[in-house]
Design a protein around this motif. Structure first.
Motif, PDB file in Angstrom:
ATOM      1  N   GLU A  69       0.820  -1.208   0.000  1.00 54.57           N
ATOM      2  CA  GLU A  69       0.000   0.000   0.000  1.00 54.57           C
ATOM      3  C   GLU A  69       0.858   1.263   0.000  1.00 54.57           C
ATOM      4  OE1 GLU A  69      -2.162  -3.463   1.478  1.00 54.57           O
ATOM      5  OE2 GLU A  69      -0.279  -2.531   2.141  1.00 54.57           O
ATOM      6  N   TRP A  70       1.947   1.250   0.768  1.00 58.15           N
ATOM      7  CA  TRP A  70       2.857   2.395   0.793  1.00 58.15           C
ATOM      8  C   TRP A  70       3.566   2.545  -0.552  1.00 58.15           C
ATOM      9  CZ3 TRP A  70       4.458   6.875   2.081  1.00 58.15           C
ATOM     10  CH2 TRP A  70       5.788   7.268   1.891  1.00 58.15           C
ATOM     11  N   LEU A  71       3.988   1.431  -1.134  1.00 56.49           N
ATOM     12  CA  LEU A  71       4.672   1.494  -2.419  1.00 56.49           C
ATOM     13  C   LEU A  71       3.738   2.014  -3.509  1.00 56.49           C
ATOM     14  CD1 LEU A  71       6.673  -1.857  -2.229  1.00 56.49           C
ATOM     15  CD2 LEU A  71       7.468   0.450  -1.687  1.00 56.49           C
ATOM     16  N   ALA A  72       2.464   1.627  -3.442  1.00 57.69           N
ATOM     17  CA  ALA A  72       1.496   2.128  -4.418  1.00 57.69           C
ATOM     18  C   ALA A  72       1.258   3.624  -4.236  1.00 57.69           C
ATOM     19  CB  ALA A  72       0.185   1.363  -4.287  1.00 57.69           C
ATOM     20  N   LEU A  73       1.226   4.060  -2.983  1.00 56.40           N
ATOM     21  CA  LEU A  73       0.958   5.463  -2.699  1.00 56.40           C
ATOM     22  C   LEU A  73       2.061   6.365  -3.226  1.00 56.40           C
ATOM     23  CD1 LEU A  73      -1.021   7.386  -1.250  1.00 56.40           C
ATOM     24  CD2 LEU A  73       0.323   7.038   0.846  1.00 56.40           C
ATOM     25  N   ARG A  74       3.293   5.880  -3.186  1.00 54.34           N
ATOM     26  CA  ARG A  74       4.422   6.714  -3.589  1.00 54.34           C
ATOM     27  C   ARG A  74       4.774   6.583  -5.071  1.00 54.34           C
ATOM     28  NH1 ARG A  74       9.985   5.302  -0.911  1.00 54.34           N
ATOM     29  NH2 ARG A  74      10.727   6.445  -2.738  1.00 54.34           N
ATOM     30  N   GLU A  75       4.131   5.664  -5.791  1.00 48.12           N
ATOM     31  CA  GLU A  75       4.593   5.365  -7.151  1.00 48.12           C
ATOM     32  C   GLU A  75       4.513   6.558  -8.091  1.00 48.12           C
ATOM     33  OE1 GLU A  75       4.267   2.016 -10.675  1.00 48.12           O
ATOM     34  OE2 GLU A  75       3.509   1.587  -8.670  1.00 48.12           O
ATOM     35  N   ASN A  76       3.426   7.308  -8.051  1.00 46.57           N
ATOM     36  CA  ASN A  76       3.316   8.461  -8.957  1.00 46.57           C
ATOM     37  C   ASN A  76       4.368   9.521  -8.645  1.00 46.57           C
ATOM     38  OD1 ASN A  76       1.228   7.380 -10.432  1.00 46.57           O
ATOM     39  ND2 ASN A  76      -0.382   8.403  -9.256  1.00 46.57           N
ATOM     40  N   ALA A  77       4.596   9.768  -7.360  1.00 46.29           N
ATOM     41  CA  ALA A  77       5.614  10.753  -6.977  1.00 46.29           C
ATOM     42  C   ALA A  77       7.001  10.286  -7.406  1.00 46.29           C
ATOM     43  CB  ALA A  77       5.576  10.991  -5.471  1.00 46.29           C
ATOM     44  N   ASP A  78       7.265   8.998  -7.255  1.00 46.18           N
ATOM     45  CA  ASP A  78       8.544   8.451  -7.709  1.00 46.18           C
ATOM     46  C   ASP A  78       8.708   8.650  -9.210  1.00 46.18           C
ATOM     47  OD1 ASP A  78       9.082   7.580  -5.145  1.00 46.18           O
ATOM     48  OD2 ASP A  78       8.690   5.467  -5.551  1.00 46.18           O
ATOM     49  N   ALA A  79       7.665   8.318  -9.952  1.00 51.66           N
ATOM     50  CA  ALA A  79       7.732   8.397 -11.407  1.00 51.66           C
ATOM     51  C   ALA A  79       7.966   9.832 -11.880  1.00 51.66           C
ATOM     52  CB  ALA A  79       6.456   7.835 -12.011  1.00 51.66           C
ATOM     53  N   ARG A 101      -0.167  18.404  12.787  1.00 51.14           N
ATOM     54  CA  ARG A 101      -1.362  19.142  12.381  1.00 51.14           C
ATOM     55  C   ARG A 101      -0.978  20.377  11.560  1.00 51.14           C
ATOM     56  NH1 ARG A 101      -3.779  23.520  13.686  1.00 51.14           N
ATOM     57  NH2 ARG A 101      -2.359  23.944  15.435  1.00 51.14           N
ATOM     58  N   ARG A 102       0.022  21.109  12.029  1.00 48.34           N
ATOM     59  CA  ARG A 102       0.418  22.325  11.329  1.00 48.34           C
ATOM     60  C   ARG A 102       1.028  22.037   9.964  1.00 48.34           C
ATOM     61  NH1 ARG A 102       2.705  23.391  16.363  1.00 48.34           N
ATOM     62  NH2 ARG A 102       4.822  23.184  15.503  1.00 48.34           N
ATOM     63  N   ARG A 103       1.790  20.960   9.873  1.00 46.61           N
ATOM     64  CA  ARG A 103       2.531  20.698   8.640  1.00 46.61           C
ATOM     65  C   ARG A 103       1.702  19.955   7.597  1.00 46.61           C
ATOM     66  NH1 ARG A 103       4.808  24.408   8.633  1.00 46.61           N
ATOM     67  NH2 ARG A 103       6.976  24.105   8.083  1.00 46.61           N
ATOM     68  N   SER A 104       0.527  19.484   7.980  1.00 38.76           N
ATOM     69  CA  SER A 104      -0.272  18.658   7.067  1.00 38.76           C
ATOM     70  C   SER A 104      -0.740  19.431   5.836  1.00 38.76           C
ATOM     71  CB  SER A 104      -1.483  18.083   7.800  1.00 38.76           C
ATOM     72  OG  SER A 104      -2.339  19.122   8.242  1.00 38.76           O
ATOM     73  N   THR A 105      -0.820  20.744   5.941  1.00 34.55           N
ATOM     74  CA  THR A 105      -1.274  21.557   4.804  1.00 34.55           C
ATOM     75  C   THR A 105      -0.148  22.368   4.170  1.00 34.55           C
ATOM     76  OG1 THR A 105      -1.911  23.329   6.324  1.00 34.55           O
ATOM     77  CG2 THR A 105      -3.612  21.732   5.728  1.00 34.55           C
ATOM     78  N   ALA A 106       1.071  22.163   4.618  1.00 40.30           N
ATOM     79  CA  ALA A 106       2.213  22.891   4.062  1.00 40.30           C
ATOM     80  C   ALA A 106       2.636  22.275   2.722  1.00 40.30           C
ATOM     81  CB  ALA A 106       3.382  22.851   5.041  1.00 40.30           C
ATOM     82  N   SER A 107       3.487  22.977   2.010  1.00 36.23           N
ATOM     83  CA  SER A 107       4.125  22.425   0.807  1.00 36.23           C
ATOM     84  C   SER A 107       5.445  21.786   1.225  1.00 36.23           C
ATOM     85  CB  SER A 107       4.389  23.521  -0.225  1.00 36.23           C
ATOM     86  OG  SER A 107       3.181  24.081  -0.693  1.00 36.23           O
ATOM     87  N   VAL A 108       5.656  20.541   0.804  1.00 37.08           N
ATOM     88  CA  VAL A 108       6.836  19.792   1.241  1.00 37.08           C
ATOM     89  C   VAL A 108       7.624  19.316   0.027  1.00 37.08           C
ATOM     90  CG1 VAL A 108       7.668  17.771   2.502  1.00 37.08           C
ATOM     91  CG2 VAL A 108       5.664  19.023   3.345  1.00 37.08           C
ATOM     92  N   TRP A 115      10.704  14.768  -4.498  1.00 33.83           N
ATOM     93  CA  TRP A 115       9.244  14.714  -4.380  1.00 33.83           C
ATOM     94  C   TRP A 115       8.752  16.119  -4.062  1.00 33.83           C
ATOM     95  CZ3 TRP A 115       7.999  10.395  -0.270  1.00 33.83           C
ATOM     96  CH2 TRP A 115       8.094   9.125  -0.867  1.00 33.83           C
ATOM     97  N   ARG A 116       7.616  16.501  -4.639  1.00 36.27           N
ATOM     98  CA  ARG A 116       6.971  17.764  -4.283  1.00 36.27           C
ATOM     99  C   ARG A 116       5.518  17.458  -3.921  1.00 36.27           C
ATOM    100  NH1 ARG A 116      10.841  21.335  -5.831  1.00 36.27           N
ATOM    101  NH2 ARG A 116      12.082  20.781  -7.677  1.00 36.27           N
ATOM    102  N   MET A 117       5.160  17.783  -2.682  1.00 36.27           N
ATOM    103  CA  MET A 117       3.843  17.421  -2.169  1.00 36.27           C
ATOM    104  C   MET A 117       3.160  18.653  -1.581  1.00 36.27           C
ATOM    105  SD  MET A 117       4.921  13.871  -0.204  1.00 36.27           S
ATOM    106  CE  MET A 117       6.201  14.666   0.788  1.00 36.27           C
ATOM    107  N   HIS A 118       1.833  18.636  -1.639  1.00 38.38           N
ATOM    108  CA  HIS A 118       1.089  19.730  -1.018  1.00 38.38           C
ATOM    109  C   HIS A 118      -0.257  19.207  -0.525  1.00 38.38           C
ATOM    110  CE1 HIS A 118       0.048  23.909  -0.126  1.00 38.38           C
ATOM    111  NE2 HIS A 118      -1.175  23.602  -0.539  1.00 38.38           N
ATOM    112  N   GLY A 119      -0.254  18.731   0.712  1.00 43.89           N
ATOM    113  CA  GLY A 119      -1.488  18.343   1.374  1.00 43.89           C
ATOM    114  C   GLY A 119      -2.176  17.123   0.801  1.00 43.89           C
ATOM    115  N   ASP A 120      -1.449  16.243   0.108  1.00 41.35           N
ATOM    116  CA  ASP A 120      -2.085  15.062  -0.476  1.00 41.35           C
ATOM    117  C   ASP A 120      -1.917  13.842   0.427  1.00 41.35           C
ATOM    118  OD1 ASP A 120       0.593  14.463  -0.805  1.00 41.35           O
ATOM    119  OD2 ASP A 120       0.591  14.675  -2.984  1.00 41.35           O
ATOM    120  N   ALA A 121      -2.447  12.702  -0.043  1.00 41.52           N
ATOM    121  CA  ALA A 121      -2.412  11.483   0.770  1.00 41.52           C
ATOM    122  C   ALA A 121      -0.982  11.009   1.007  1.00 41.52           C
ATOM    123  CB  ALA A 121      -3.228  10.387   0.085  1.00 41.52           C
ATOM    124  N   LEU A 122      -0.125  11.146  -0.003  1.00 45.46           N
ATOM    125  CA  LEU A 122       1.269  10.751   0.178  1.00 45.46           C
ATOM    126  C   LEU A 122       1.924  11.597   1.251  1.00 45.46           C
ATOM    127  CD1 LEU A 122       3.816   9.195  -0.661  1.00 45.46           C
ATOM    128  CD2 LEU A 122       4.220  10.958  -2.393  1.00 45.46           C
TER     129      LEU A 122
END
Length: 259
Positions: free
Chosen positions: A6-16, A238-245, A203-210
């Protein structure tokens, strides 16, 4: 160490999205006269590297999928062998003691998000094995130990430092490379006589499931390493969940002197 599908599936798009296509372009030039290709994928997980790379290399390919987890190997073999012009087989077992003889005859050795789990000696031995066997190596998504969070706050550094220390921990008598892996890999291949190119693969993330899953694991590991951070963890999450990472990684292409 094994990872949940499940973790590997969650990260696959970001990896790609993160992996360097420039290094693949450079690699393809060295493989132009090789058909079919035999590719050994170390720590293959569910086969995400095959799904990402096979089409970019083209031609007829045979993938040898290495992992310690038979459940992941089954998933990887099914998905990779379903790709066009690709066949696959599996090898279950430890990846920390591969020798040149184990990869002789391959046209490429590859891995994704694996090197941080090796020790310095294991990394050196893997580099020597690839160079002695005259096999190029494409190692992607090695953690660099740098996290950028926007907006920044003072606690970011404390959690980052604790997490990096956790990644360098000793496991069963083995001190893991953790975020030292990119530099150690480059040094090992250069010392073995290979030419090396590297590229950033963040990886560039912003408040998503990953981000939610990654952040929880990052904070949990930091607290395990530095229990004093436990009192800050819940509110920090809680504070960092909506940040850009941005999670920084490094890709590496190593070409032996004669391939």
């Amino acid at each position: 160490m094994t990872f949940a599908p499940e973790w590997l599936a969650l990260r696959e798009n970001a990896d790609a999205t993160a992996r360097s296509t420039e290094l693949v372009d450079a690699l393809r030039e060295t493989l132009v006269n090789r058909n079919p290709l035999t590719i050994r994928d170390l720590g293959c997980g569910t086969g995400s590297m095959g799904r990402w790379l096979a089409g970019r290399l083209g031609g007829v390919q045979h993938w040898v999928l290495h992992d310690r987890d038979p459940r992941l190997l089954g998933l990887a073999e099914a998905s990779v062998s379903a790709l066009e012009n690709v066949t696959a087989e599996t090898r279950e077992g430890d990846l920390t003691s591969l020798k040149a003889a184990d990869i002789a005859g391959a046209d490429l050795v590859t891995c994704s998000a694996l090197l941080d789990l090796l020790t310095t000696d294991e990394m050196n031995a893997l580099a020597v094995a690839c160079v002695e066997a005259h096999v190029p190596a494409l190692f992607t998504l090695s953690v660099a130990g740098r996290i950028d969070i926007d907006p920044a706050e003072p606690l970011d550094a404390a959690f980052q430092d604790a997490f990096n220390a956790h990644q360098r921990r000793v496991v069963d008598g083995r001190r893991l490379l953790g975020p030292d892996a990119p530099a150690a890999a480059e040094e090992a291949f250069v010392a073995a006589g290979a030419s090396v190119r590297t590229a950033q693969s963040p990886w560039r993330m912003h408040g998503d499931a990953l981000q939610a899953e990654w952040l929880k694991g990052w904070v949990d590991a930091a607290v395990e390493q530095e229990p004093a951070l436990a009192s800050e963890a819940s509110e920090y999450l809680r504070r960092r969940s909506t940040a850009s990472v941005t999670v920084h990684h490094v890709d590496l292409l190593a070409l032996p002197g004669a391939v």
